[in-house]
Scaffold this motif. Sequence first.
Motif, mmCIF file in Angstrom:
data_model
loop_
_atom_site.group_PDB
_atom_site.id
_atom_site.type_symbol
_atom_site.label_atom_id
_atom_site.label_comp_id
_atom_site.label_asym_id
_atom_site.label_seq_id
_atom_site.Cartn_x
_atom_site.Cartn_y
_atom_site.Cartn_z
ATOM 1 N N GLY A 31 0.830 -1.201 0.000
ATOM 2 C CA GLY A 31 0.000 0.000 0.000
ATOM 3 C C GLY A 31 0.863 1.248 0.000
ATOM 4 N N ALA A 32 0.239 2.372 0.313
ATOM 5 C CA ALA A 32 0.952 3.643 0.346
ATOM 6 C C ALA A 32 1.760 3.752 1.635
ATOM 7 N N VAL A 33 3.047 4.017 1.507
ATOM 8 C CA VAL A 33 3.949 4.086 2.659
ATOM 9 C C VAL A 33 4.862 5.288 2.493
ATOM 10 N N ALA A 34 5.038 6.054 3.555
ATOM 11 C CA ALA A 34 6.002 7.151 3.534
ATOM 12 C C ALA A 34 7.342 6.629 4.030
ATOM 13 N N ILE A 35 8.379 6.822 3.249
ATOM 14 C CA ILE A 35 9.736 6.441 3.649
ATOM 15 C C ILE A 35 10.381 7.706 4.205
ATOM 16 N N SER A 36 10.825 7.661 5.462
ATOM 17 C CA SER A 36 11.354 8.869 6.095
ATOM 18 C C SER A 36 12.867 8.997 5.970
ATOM 19 N N THR A 50 22.938 4.047 -6.616
ATOM 20 C CA THR A 50 21.722 4.502 -7.267
ATOM 21 C C THR A 50 20.558 4.111 -6.369
ATOM 22 N N LEU A 51 19.699 5.071 -6.025
ATOM 23 C CA LEU A 51 18.479 4.791 -5.268
ATOM 24 C C LEU A 51 17.315 4.921 -6.221
ATOM 25 N N GLN A 52 16.445 3.905 -6.230
ATOM 26 C CA GLN A 52 15.324 3.911 -7.155
ATOM 27 C C GLN A 52 14.060 3.441 -6.448
ATOM 28 N N ILE A 53 12.959 4.095 -6.731
ATOM 29 C CA ILE A 53 11.662 3.608 -6.274
ATOM 30 C C ILE A 53 10.954 3.024 -7.486
ATOM 31 N N HIS A 54 10.119 2.043 -7.240
ATOM 32 C CA HIS A 54 9.467 1.332 -8.331
ATOM 33 C C HIS A 54 7.998 1.173 -8.006
ATOM 34 N N ASN A 55 7.124 1.467 -8.952
ATOM 35 C CA ASN A 55 5.687 1.375 -8.700
ATOM 36 C C ASN A 55 5.075 0.086 -9.234
ATOM 37 N N GLY A 56 5.903 -0.888 -9.559
ATOM 38 C CA GLY A 56 5.408 -2.138 -10.114
ATOM 39 C C GLY A 56 5.515 -2.176 -11.623
ATOM 40 N N THR A 57 5.613 -1.015 -12.231
ATOM 41 C CA THR A 57 5.727 -0.916 -13.684
ATOM 42 C C THR A 57 6.956 -0.111 -14.092
ATOM 43 N N THR A 58 7.156 1.025 -13.435
ATOM 44 C CA THR A 58 8.210 1.950 -13.828
ATOM 45 C C THR A 58 9.110 2.271 -12.642
ATOM 46 N N GLY A 59 10.423 2.350 -12.888
ATOM 47 C CA GLY A 59 11.370 2.753 -11.859
ATOM 48 C C GLY A 59 11.688 4.232 -11.982
ATOM 49 N N TYR A 60 11.834 4.901 -10.838
ATOM 50 C CA TYR A 60 12.167 6.324 -10.802
ATOM 51 C C TYR A 60 13.412 6.506 -9.947
ATOM 52 N N ASN A 61 14.450 7.093 -10.512
ATOM 53 C CA ASN A 61 15.693 7.283 -9.775
ATOM 54 C C ASN A 61 15.610 8.503 -8.856
#
Length: 80
Positions: A31-36, A50-61
């Motif tokens: 679900g929606a989570v805030a990373i502090s 490299t730090l990347q977040i991924h929404n299941g489809t697309t990665g964002y650096n």
Amino acid sequence: MSTYAIDGGLITEEPVRIVANTATTAYTAIGAVAISSIVVTPTAGTPNLTLQIHNGTTGYNLRTAVAMTAGTAFIWDEVF
């Protein structure tokens, strides 16, 4: 600069050791989570981080291939 209110207590995850030069999942949110914050400390050499977040489809650096120094922590302390 933005201000964020985080409801509830912070949860500390177990440390994740990265031992190869490959992508490693450090945390999987449900679900929606805030990373502090994120803390990364290399133990040897001068690796690139490299730090990347991924929404299941697309990665964002968040940070792309930035050199680090062994023994020096990198701290990401902006909520996302």
